[in-house]
Design an enzyme around this catalytic site. Structure first.
Site, mmCIF file in Angstrom:
data_model
loop_
_atom_site.group_PDB
_atom_site.id
_atom_site.type_symbol
_atom_site.label_atom_id
_atom_site.label_comp_id
_atom_site.label_asym_id
_atom_site.label_seq_id
_atom_site.Cartn_x
_atom_site.Cartn_y
_atom_site.Cartn_z
ATOM 1 C CB CYS A 73 29.536 38.110 45.053
ATOM 2 S SG CYS A 73 30.557 39.180 43.764
ATOM 3 C CB CYS A 184 34.235 33.935 39.583
ATOM 4 S SG CYS A 184 32.767 34.882 39.026
HETATM 5 N N1 DGL Z 1 30.197 36.045 40.625
HETATM 6 C C1 DGL Z 1 31.102 37.038 41.154
HETATM 7 C C2 DGL Z 1 32.246 36.589 41.860
HETATM 8 O O1 DGL Z 1 32.157 35.531 42.448
HETATM 9 C C3 DGL Z 1 31.098 38.568 40.281
HETATM 10 C C4 DGL Z 1 31.283 38.469 39.024
HETATM 11 C C5 DGL Z 1 31.140 39.822 38.353
HETATM 12 O O2 DGL Z 1 30.007 40.422 38.536
HETATM 13 O O3 DGL Z 1 32.153 40.097 37.681
HETATM 14 O O4 DGL Z 1 33.304 37.113 41.641
#
Ligand code: DGL
Length: 257
Positions: A73, A184
């Site tokens: 993440c 993301c």
């Molecule tokens: N998958 C996440 C990232 O890589 C987080 C997205 C979220 O929860 O806003 O930033």
């Protein structure tokens, strides 16, 4: 050698795009995936809140005997990776960062787009990376408004989602970008939509999946913790949301593998 699992953590479904890379490249490693789910999306939460959520998630994975943690993440990495490394100093961590360096090396127009969450784009970590690798390159930043929600609700292929992607990336392409970074881990699930919107224009879409997989391999070697060649891997999916969400994670993983 260590046949313990690798823990992979995200706010929700997004980190499964990293899970897939590890699953394919490391067929004898057990993987435990934790998609928070109860607090997703993280993108607009405060850094402090994200740090607390990340700590809770990492503790849960370590309680399951994980030998390494991949913070799959970008948002949690930006907010918490330094804290996690200090708090759990004996554990190898791999974090996710927008692929700014390869994008800046690859651009021919001198313009790069980075799409990520608000929290990631505003983070000190991202601004440092940008200062280090973005010299002489114009970097157009944009928040992927509604992208995480679309992936969480399995609405990747609706007309509304295509509209959201178009609204974000058309201005980036108009600004002259020939490389767009998916900053993301949810966004690789929208890659087809990005490609449709780009059409036959000469624009590359890149993410961090492959680089992360390579980093995991190099840390497994550095710490001497690869699984045995004949280890039969197990795959588990966990969440702080409900059982239906957990099953959703599992079935998406089965779909993409
Ligand atoms: N998958 C996440 C990232 O890589 C987080 C997205 C979220 O929860 O806003 O930033």
């Amino acid at each position: 050698m260590n046949n313990g699992p690798i823990g992979i953590y995200d706010s929700g479904f997004g980190g499964l795009s990293v899970w897939r890379e590890l699953y394919k490249a490391l067929p004898n490693e057990s993987l435990i995936y934790l998609g928070d789910g109860a607090n997703c999306p993280y993108g607009n939460l405060s850094e402090e809140k994200i740090r607390l959520l990340a700590e809770k998630s990492v503790r849960r994975l370590l309680d399951c005997g994980c030998k390494m943690i991949v913070v799959a993440c970008n948002t949690a990495t930006a907010a918490a990776i330094e804290y996690l490394r200090a708090e759990f100093s004996s554990v190898p961590f791999v974090g996710l960062e927008p692929a700014v360096k390869p994008a800046c090396l690859a651009t021919r127009t001198g313009v790069v787009g980075v799409v990520a969450t608000k929290r990631s784009l505003e983070s000190a970590k991202f601004l440092t990376t940008l200062a280090r690798y973005g010299e002489g390159v114009k970097v157009v930043k944009a928040v992927g408004e509604g992208f995480v929600e679309a992936v969480e609700c399995s609405e990747e292929h609706t007309a509304a989602t295509q509209q959201k992607v178009r609204a974000v990336i058309e201005p980036i392409i108009e600004a002259g970008a020939d490389v767009i970074v998916l900053g993301c881990t949810h966004y690789p699930f929208l890659r087809d939509v990005f490609s449709e919107v780009v059409g036959d224009r000469d624009v590359r879409i890149i993410d961090s999946g492959e680089a992360v997989e390579k980093r995991v391999e190099s840390l497994l070697d550095e710490f001497g913790i690869r699984a045995d060649r004949d280890n039969i891997p197990r795959y588990e999916f966990m969440t702080f949301a409900d059982e239906e969400y957990r099953r959703g994670l599992e079935s998406k993983a089965l779909d993409i593998k």
